[in-house]
Scaffold this motif. Structure first.
Motif, PDB file in Angstrom:
ATOM      1  N   PRO A  65      74.080  -8.471 -52.135  1.00  0.00           N
ATOM      2  CA  PRO A  65      74.513  -9.856 -51.969  1.00  0.00           C
ATOM      3  C   PRO A  65      73.326 -10.811 -51.955  1.00  0.00           C
ATOM      4  CG  PRO A  65      74.648  -8.673 -49.884  1.00  0.00           C
ATOM      5  CD  PRO A  65      74.348  -7.650 -50.940  1.00  0.00           C
ATOM      6  N   GLY A  66      73.599 -12.073 -52.158  1.00  0.00           N
ATOM      7  CA  GLY A  66      72.542 -13.063 -52.128  1.00  0.00           C
ATOM      8  C   GLY A  66      72.021 -13.290 -50.710  1.00  0.00           C
ATOM      9  N   GLY A  67      70.786 -13.779 -50.643  1.00  0.00           N
ATOM     10  CA  GLY A  67      70.217 -14.140 -49.349  1.00  0.00           C
ATOM     11  C   GLY A  67      69.448 -13.053 -48.638  1.00  0.00           C
ATOM     12  N   LEU A  68      69.251 -11.888 -49.271  1.00  0.00           N
ATOM     13  CA  LEU A  68      68.501 -10.805 -48.634  1.00  0.00           C
ATOM     14  C   LEU A  68      67.019 -10.927 -48.990  1.00  0.00           C
ATOM     15  CD1 LEU A  68      70.830  -7.698 -49.102  1.00  0.00           C
ATOM     16  CD2 LEU A  68      70.722  -9.312 -47.196  1.00  0.00           C
ATOM     17  N   GLY A  69      66.175 -10.894 -47.981  1.00  0.00           N
ATOM     18  CA  GLY A  69      64.753 -11.102 -48.194  1.00  0.00           C
ATOM     19  C   GLY A  69      63.998  -9.843 -48.592  1.00  0.00           C
ATOM     20  N   PHE A  70      63.057  -9.993 -49.514  1.00  0.00           N
ATOM     21  CA  PHE A  70      62.165  -8.914 -49.948  1.00  0.00           C
ATOM     22  C   PHE A  70      60.722  -9.424 -49.905  1.00  0.00           C
ATOM     23  CE2 PHE A  70      66.149  -7.387 -51.437  1.00  0.00           C
ATOM     24  CZ  PHE A  70      66.033  -6.007 -51.527  1.00  0.00           C
ATOM     25  N   ARG A  71      59.791  -8.479 -49.861  1.00  0.00           N
ATOM     26  CA  ARG A  71      58.376  -8.812 -49.801  1.00  0.00           C
ATOM     27  C   ARG A  71      57.642  -8.172 -50.977  1.00  0.00           C
ATOM     28  NH1 ARG A  71      55.235 -10.571 -45.710  1.00  0.00           N
ATOM     29  NH2 ARG A  71      57.012 -10.331 -44.295  1.00  0.00           N
TER      30      ARG A  71
ATOM     31  N   THR B 188      67.244 -12.599 -52.585  1.00  0.00           N
ATOM     32  CA  THR B 188      68.143 -12.366 -53.717  1.00  0.00           C
ATOM     33  C   THR B 188      69.005 -13.601 -53.950  1.00  0.00           C
ATOM     34  OG1 THR B 188      69.682 -11.299 -52.185  1.00  0.00           O
ATOM     35  CG2 THR B 188      68.249  -9.855 -53.461  1.00  0.00           C
ATOM     36  N   ASN B 189      69.265 -13.890 -55.219  1.00  0.00           N
ATOM     37  CA  ASN B 189      70.148 -15.012 -55.537  1.00  0.00           C
ATOM     38  C   ASN B 189      71.592 -14.514 -55.636  1.00  0.00           C
ATOM     39  OD1 ASN B 189      70.392 -13.748 -58.044  1.00  0.00           O
ATOM     40  ND2 ASN B 189      68.956 -15.136 -59.070  1.00  0.00           N
ATOM     41  N   ALA B 190      72.470 -15.360 -56.111  1.00  0.00           N
ATOM     42  CA  ALA B 190      73.889 -15.003 -56.179  1.00  0.00           C
ATOM     43  C   ALA B 190      74.155 -13.809 -57.080  1.00  0.00           C
ATOM     44  CB  ALA B 190      74.706 -16.205 -56.651  1.00  0.00           C
ATOM     45  N   LYS B 191      73.256 -13.544 -58.030  1.00  0.00           N
ATOM     46  CA  LYS B 191      73.408 -12.398 -58.930  1.00  0.00           C
ATOM     47  C   LYS B 191      72.652 -11.165 -58.434  1.00  0.00           C
ATOM     48  CE  LYS B 191      74.214 -15.140 -63.109  1.00  0.00           C
ATOM     49  NZ  LYS B 191      73.762 -15.412 -64.499  1.00  0.00           N
ATOM     50  N   GLY B 192      72.028 -11.282 -57.264  1.00  0.00           N
ATOM     51  CA  GLY B 192      71.303 -10.146 -56.695  1.00  0.00           C
ATOM     52  C   GLY B 192      69.883 -10.006 -57.193  1.00  0.00           C
ATOM     53  N   VAL B 193      69.384 -10.993 -57.940  1.00  0.00           N
ATOM     54  CA  VAL B 193      68.027 -10.943 -58.475  1.00  0.00           C
ATOM     55  C   VAL B 193      67.064 -11.626 -57.514  1.00  0.00           C
ATOM     56  CG1 VAL B 193      66.522 -11.672 -60.368  1.00  0.00           C
ATOM     57  CG2 VAL B 193      68.847 -10.864 -60.843  1.00  0.00           C
ATOM     58  N   CYS B 194      65.886 -11.061 -57.376  1.00  0.00           N
ATOM     59  CA  CYS B 194      64.861 -11.586 -56.481  1.00  0.00           C
ATOM     60  C   CYS B 194      63.626 -11.948 -57.314  1.00  0.00           C
ATOM     61  CB  CYS B 194      64.517 -10.522 -55.439  1.00  0.00           C
ATOM     62  SG  CYS B 194      63.650 -11.130 -54.003  1.00  0.00           S
ATOM     63  N   SER B 195      63.247 -13.214 -57.331  1.00  0.00           N
ATOM     64  CA  SER B 195      62.143 -13.688 -58.171  1.00  0.00           C
ATOM     65  C   SER B 195      61.000 -14.187 -57.295  1.00  0.00           C
ATOM     66  CB  SER B 195      62.624 -14.809 -59.095  1.00  0.00           C
ATOM     67  OG  SER B 195      61.572 -15.294 -59.897  1.00  0.00           O
ATOM     68  N   PHE B 196      59.813 -13.623 -57.515  1.00  0.00           N
ATOM     69  CA  PHE B 196      58.638 -13.968 -56.717  1.00  0.00           C
ATOM     70  C   PHE B 196      57.686 -14.865 -57.513  1.00  0.00           C
ATOM     71  CE2 PHE B 196      60.046  -9.808 -55.292  1.00  0.00           C
ATOM     72  CZ  PHE B 196      60.035  -9.926 -53.903  1.00  0.00           C
ATOM     73  N   ALA B 197      57.192 -15.919 -56.870  1.00  0.00           N
ATOM     74  CA  ALA B 197      56.101 -16.713 -57.428  1.00  0.00           C
ATOM     75  C   ALA B 197      54.802 -15.999 -57.069  1.00  0.00           C
ATOM     76  CB  ALA B 197      56.120 -18.123 -56.849  1.00  0.00           C
ATOM     77  N   LEU B 198      54.012 -15.620 -58.073  1.00  0.00           N
ATOM     78  CA  LEU B 198      52.817 -14.809 -57.817  1.00  0.00           C
ATOM     79  C   LEU B 198      51.710 -15.610 -57.119  1.00  0.00           C
ATOM     80  CD1 LEU B 198      52.634 -12.736 -61.122  1.00  0.00           C
ATOM     81  CD2 LEU B 198      53.596 -12.083 -58.907  1.00  0.00           C
ATOM     82  N   ALA B 199      51.403 -16.773 -57.627  1.00  0.00           N
ATOM     83  CA  ALA B 199      50.396 -17.646 -57.016  1.00  0.00           C
ATOM     84  C   ALA B 199      49.114 -16.886 -56.687  1.00  0.00           C
ATOM     85  CB  ALA B 199      50.964 -18.308 -55.762  1.00  0.00           C
ATOM     86  N   ILE B 200      48.584 -16.180 -57.687  1.00  0.00           N
ATOM     87  CA  ILE B 200      47.338 -15.423 -57.513  1.00  0.00           C
ATOM     88  C   ILE B 200      46.165 -16.368 -57.796  1.00  0.00           C
ATOM     89  CG2 ILE B 200      45.992 -13.450 -58.319  1.00  0.00           C
ATOM     90  CD1 ILE B 200      48.630 -12.174 -59.220  1.00  0.00           C
ATOM     91  N   PRO B 201      45.148 -16.384 -56.957  1.00  0.00           N
ATOM     92  CA  PRO B 201      43.994 -17.273 -57.188  1.00  0.00           C
ATOM     93  C   PRO B 201      43.370 -17.033 -58.570  1.00  0.00           C
ATOM     94  CG  PRO B 201      43.885 -16.320 -54.987  1.00  0.00           C
ATOM     95  CD  PRO B 201      44.993 -15.624 -55.703  1.00  0.00           C
TER      96      PRO B 201
ATOM     97  N   GLU C 159      50.629 -11.554 -49.830  1.00  0.00           N
ATOM     98  CA  GLU C 159      52.038 -11.302 -49.514  1.00  0.00           C
ATOM     99  C   GLU C 159      52.891 -12.456 -50.016  1.00  0.00           C
ATOM    100  OE1 GLU C 159      53.096  -8.558 -48.297  1.00  0.00           O
ATOM    101  OE2 GLU C 159      51.314  -7.616 -47.427  1.00  0.00           O
ATOM    102  N   ARG C 160      53.929 -12.125 -50.749  1.00  0.00           N
ATOM    103  CA  ARG C 160      54.866 -13.133 -51.234  1.00  0.00           C
ATOM    104  C   ARG C 160      56.287 -12.711 -50.832  1.00  0.00           C
ATOM    105  NH1 ARG C 160      50.619 -15.124 -51.361  1.00  0.00           N
ATOM    106  NH2 ARG C 160      49.351 -15.664 -53.212  1.00  0.00           N
ATOM    107  N   THR C 161      57.117 -13.657 -50.492  1.00  0.00           N
ATOM    108  CA  THR C 161      58.490 -13.353 -50.090  1.00  0.00           C
ATOM    109  C   THR C 161      59.484 -14.116 -50.963  1.00  0.00           C
ATOM    110  OG1 THR C 161      58.483 -15.114 -48.410  1.00  0.00           O
ATOM    111  CG2 THR C 161      57.860 -12.892 -47.695  1.00  0.00           C
TER     112      THR C 161
END
Length: 251
Positions: free
Chosen positions: A183-189, A205-218, A200-202
């Motif tokens: 389900p949507g709203g579940l946090g991953f690291r 999950t969205n409504a489709k169950g996909v979790c997208s991370f912004a990398l933001a690597i220096p 560390e990035r968090t």
């Protein structure tokens, strides 16, 4: 308002509160079923009492308790104790059976575990089961137990990429063992190990169950190799999640 009417209202309120407390606590049920069709349904967190005592003419006794449907890899945590000087000989998970073949399928979902007067154990379901039962056996013994939690196993894998953009994104699609999305709203690291440091990035999950991370690597890490892994801690509903680590060059 008359004193009599006031007193009546107070008594009614106290009775209602007592009823609510009793319902919230949940009644403890007694006696498991001697076959799958007779198995009482188990609720999480409620204490149940059973007795596998059998007549002398019968070699063995077992009790069936109906669980919710299980997925492959589900972990069922049970705490149980004997109420006699004897011990519960075994407890296990049995599934996909009925009154006609259960004697051939005892413990087919998870191997038996027992021999102690009291213990806590996590059974792991080998396969999915629409009809699943917690099964106790002994030659002679009263016992009680509580199913504390049922945790689903979750699979997750990062895409097999050779490079990632330092300011890009990376997505994962965690799934249950039946292939269904979470389900949507579940946090991953997401842990990114690069240049001797761990970022560390968090994300959730969205409504489709996909979790997208912004990398933001220096930008100082551009050209270096990075190790990436997705994790999620244990909860009451899901087991700990840990993806395979991938290595990619930062662009």
């Amino acid at each position: 308002m008359s004193p009599r009417r006031t007193a009546a209202r107070v008594v009614t309120a106290i009775a209602a509160s007592a009823t609510a407390i009793a319902l919230a606590a949940g009644p403890a049920s007694a006696d498991g079923g001697s076959s799958p069709s007779q198995a009482p349904t188990v609720s999480l967190g409620v204490t149940y009492f059973g007795d596998t005592s059998v007549p002398e003419s019968q070699d063995y006794g077992w009790d069936f308790w109906r669980l919710p449907s299980l997925l492959a890899g589900d972990r069922v945590q049970v705490a149980w104790a004997s109420d006699t000087d004897d011990w519960v000989d075994w407890g296990c998970l049995t599934g996909n059976t009925d009154d006609y073949d259960f004697s051939e399928k005892i413990c087919n979902l998870a191997e038996d575990w027992g021999g102690d007067k009291q213990q806590r154990y996590g059974f792991k379901a080998k396969t999915a089961a629409q009809d699943a039962f917690l099964t106790f056996g002994n030659w002679d013994g009263a016992y009680h137990f509580v199913v504390e939690r049922i945790q689903h196993r979750v699979g997750v894998a990062l895409p097999a990429v050779s490079a990632v953009r330092h300011n890009g994104r990376i997505a994962v699609h965690p799934t249950l063992t039946n292939g269904h999305s979470l389900p949507g709203g579940l946090g991953f690291r997401l842990s990114i190990r690069v240049g001797g440091k761990t970022l560390e990035r968090t994300a959730k999950t969205n409504a489709k169950g996909v979790c997208s991370f912004a990398l933001a690597i220096p930008t100082s890490a551009v050209g270096q190799r990075a190790s990436l892994q997705v994790t999620r801690g244990t909860t009451a509903t899901y087991q700990r999640v840990k993806s395979p680590t991938i290595k990619a060059t930062v662009r």
